[in-house]
Design a protein around this motif. Structure first.
Motif, short mmCIF file in Angstrom:
data_model
loop_
_atom_site.label_atom_id
_atom_site.label_comp_id
_atom_site.label_asym_id
_atom_site.label_seq_id
_atom_site.Cartn_x
_atom_site.Cartn_y
_atom_site.Cartn_z
N ALA A 68 0.82 -1.21 0.00
CA ALA A 68 0.00 0.00 0.00
C ALA A 68 0.86 1.26 0.00
CB ALA A 68 -0.93 0.00 1.21
N ALA A 69 1.96 1.22 0.75
CA ALA A 69 2.86 2.37 0.79
C ALA A 69 3.57 2.56 -0.55
CB ALA A 69 3.88 2.20 1.92
N ALA A 70 3.98 1.46 -1.18
CA ALA A 70 4.62 1.56 -2.49
C ALA A 70 3.68 2.20 -3.50
CB ALA A 70 5.07 0.17 -2.97
N ASP A 71 2.43 1.77 -3.50
CA ASP A 71 1.44 2.37 -4.40
C ASP A 71 1.21 3.85 -4.08
OD1 ASP A 71 0.89 0.26 -6.13
OD2 ASP A 71 -0.71 -0.55 -4.87
N GLY A 72 1.18 4.17 -2.79
CA GLY A 72 0.96 5.56 -2.39
C GLY A 72 2.10 6.47 -2.82
N MET A 73 3.33 5.99 -2.70
CA MET A 73 4.46 6.80 -3.13
C MET A 73 4.47 6.98 -4.64
SD MET A 73 7.65 5.79 -0.62
CE MET A 73 7.52 4.01 -0.86
N ALA A 74 4.01 5.96 -5.36
CA ALA A 74 3.99 6.05 -6.81
C ALA A 74 3.08 7.15 -7.31
CB ALA A 74 3.57 4.71 -7.41
N GLU A 75 2.06 7.48 -6.55
CA GLU A 75 1.10 8.50 -6.99
C GLU A 75 1.26 9.83 -6.26
OE1 GLU A 75 -2.94 7.90 -4.40
OE2 GLU A 75 -2.64 6.44 -6.00
N ARG A 76 2.32 9.98 -5.50
CA ARG A 76 2.48 11.22 -4.74
C ARG A 76 2.69 12.41 -5.69
NH1 ARG A 76 7.63 9.18 -4.99
NH2 ARG A 76 9.31 10.73 -5.19
N PRO A 77 2.30 13.59 -5.23
CA PRO A 77 2.45 14.77 -6.09
C PRO A 77 3.87 15.31 -6.09
CG PRO A 77 1.48 15.40 -3.99
CD PRO A 77 1.60 13.90 -3.98
N ASP A 78 4.12 16.23 -7.01
CA ASP A 78 5.39 16.94 -7.08
C ASP A 78 5.38 18.04 -6.02
OD1 ASP A 78 7.74 18.20 -7.72
OD2 ASP A 78 7.15 18.75 -9.76
N SER A 79 6.32 17.97 -5.08
CA SER A 79 6.39 18.98 -4.02
C SER A 79 7.37 20.10 -4.33
CB SER A 79 6.78 18.32 -2.69
OG SER A 79 5.81 17.38 -2.28
N THR A 80 8.06 20.02 -5.46
CA THR A 80 9.06 21.05 -5.79
C THR A 80 8.47 22.45 -5.84
OG1 THR A 80 10.29 19.36 -7.03
CG2 THR A 80 10.90 21.67 -7.39
N PRO A 81 7.26 22.64 -6.40
CA PRO A 81 6.70 23.99 -6.41
C PRO A 81 6.45 24.57 -5.02
CG PRO A 81 5.59 22.62 -8.04
CD PRO A 81 6.42 21.70 -7.19
N ASP A 82 6.39 23.73 -4.00
CA ASP A 82 6.12 24.21 -2.64
C ASP A 82 7.37 24.72 -1.94
OD1 ASP A 82 3.31 23.41 -2.60
OD2 ASP A 82 4.08 21.36 -2.60
N LEU A 83 8.56 24.39 -2.45
CA LEU A 83 9.78 24.66 -1.71
C LEU A 83 10.01 26.15 -1.48
CD1 LEU A 83 12.24 22.08 -3.34
CD2 LEU A 83 10.82 21.80 -1.30
N ALA A 84 9.75 26.96 -2.49
CA ALA A 84 10.03 28.40 -2.36
C ALA A 84 9.15 29.06 -1.31
CB ALA A 84 9.84 29.09 -3.71
#
Length: 244
Positions: free
Chosen positions: A162-178
C-alpha cells in the motif's frame, strides 16, 4: 498545547527506526507514529496515500497535545512532511528533510513501485527481506542489516504494498519549496544510493534560508547508521526552531 518534535519514518520499516533520536531528545515532547498499516496499526486502505499518512501524523500531534512541531521526515517520511506542509503549515515550526526528494517518481520509477506492490500481494514479503533495497551503505554492519530485515519482516506485505502504491502516486512537491518559511535543514548522506546527494541537495537551494548537511559514510537510513551525528543535528535544529 505545547511545541514538540514529529518524526516520520521511512519505507518499508516502522517508527522504531527513531528510537535513538527519541532518547537523545528526551527533554522535548517527541512523537513518532507508525504510519497506517505499519507497526501493527490499522491500514488506511489498499493504497497508503501521503494524505492518509499525514492525517495519522496530525492525529499523533493532537493526541500528544502538540500545537506546533519540528517535523523530521526521512525518505517516505519526507513525502509525508511535504503533504503536512501543504495541508497544515500552521502546525509546523521547522522542518528536517532527510534522505528524501521533492520531485515525484519518474514514469519508470512509479511503474517499478506498482510492480513491487503487485508482487508483495502475490508472494508476501520474503523476497524483499532476502534481497532488500540498499537502505544501508556498503560498510553497514551485519547487526544493522539484521535489525533492518527484522523490522521489515514485522510489517504486513499488504502494508508495504500500500505504501509503495501511495508513493507512486504522490504529487510533485518542488513547487512548494520556495514558500517554506520555517527553519529548514536538509540532510543527505554520501553513501545513499537510493536518493543520492545530488538529488536531495538542490532542495536546500530552493528553500529560503535552508541549511544543507551531508553525513559521511552513511547510506539511505542515515539516522540508523550515524545515530549520534543525526541526533546532534536534530537537537541543534530543534534549538534553532525555539524548542528547548
Amino acid at each position: 498545547m505545547s511545541d514538540g518534535v514529529l518524526l516520520i519514518h521511512a519505507f518499508p520499516i516502522d517508527a522504531r527506526m527513531w528510537d535513538a533520536q527519541r532518547e537523545a531528545l528526551g527533554g522535548l515532547a517527541v512523537v513518532a507514529p507508525h504510519l497506517p498499516g505499519f507497526g501493527g496499526t490499522e491500514p488506511s486502505g489498499d493504497v497508503l496515500t501521503m494524505a492518509a499518512a499525514m492525517a495519522r501524523c496530525l492525529e499523533a500531534l493532537d493526541s500528544a497535545e502538540i500545537d506546533r512541531a519540528l517535523v523530521c521526515g526521512l525518505s517516505m517520511g519526507g513525502y509525508v512532511a511535504f503533504e503536512l506542509w501543504r495541508t497544515a503549515p500552521e502546525r509546523i515550526c521547522g522542518l528536517v528533510l532527510a534522505n528524501t526528494r521533492s520531485g515525484p517518481d519518474t514514469e519508470e520509477g512509479a511503474t517499478g513501485r506498482r510492480a513491487l506492490a503487485e508482487r508483495l500481494r502475490a508472494e508476501g514479503s520474503g523476497f524483499l527481506i532476502e534481497s532488500p533495497p540498499p537502505l544501508l551503505s556498503a560498510s553497514a554492519s551485519d547487526e544493522q542489516w539484521a535489525w533492518v530485515r527484522g523490522v521489515m519482516g514485522d510489517q504486513p506485505a499488504d502494508a508495504i504494498a500500500a505504501a509503495a502504491d501511495g508513493m507512486a502516486e504522490r504529487p510533485d512537491s518542488t513547487p512548494d519549496l520556495a514558500g517554506i518559511d520555517v527553519p529548514t535543514l536538509v540532510i543527505t548522506s554520501d553513501a545513499d544510493t537510493l536518493i543520492a546527494p545530488d538529488v536531495s541537495a538542490p532542495m536546500a537551494d530552493l528553500i529560503p534560508g535552508a541549511e544543507l548537511v551531508v553525513i559521511e559514510g552513511a547510506g539511505h537510513l542515515s539516522n540508523l547508521e550515524r545515530p549520534g551525528e543525526f541526533s546532534e543535528l536534530l537537537a541543534d535544529h530543534s534549538a534553532r526552531c525555539g524548542l528547548s
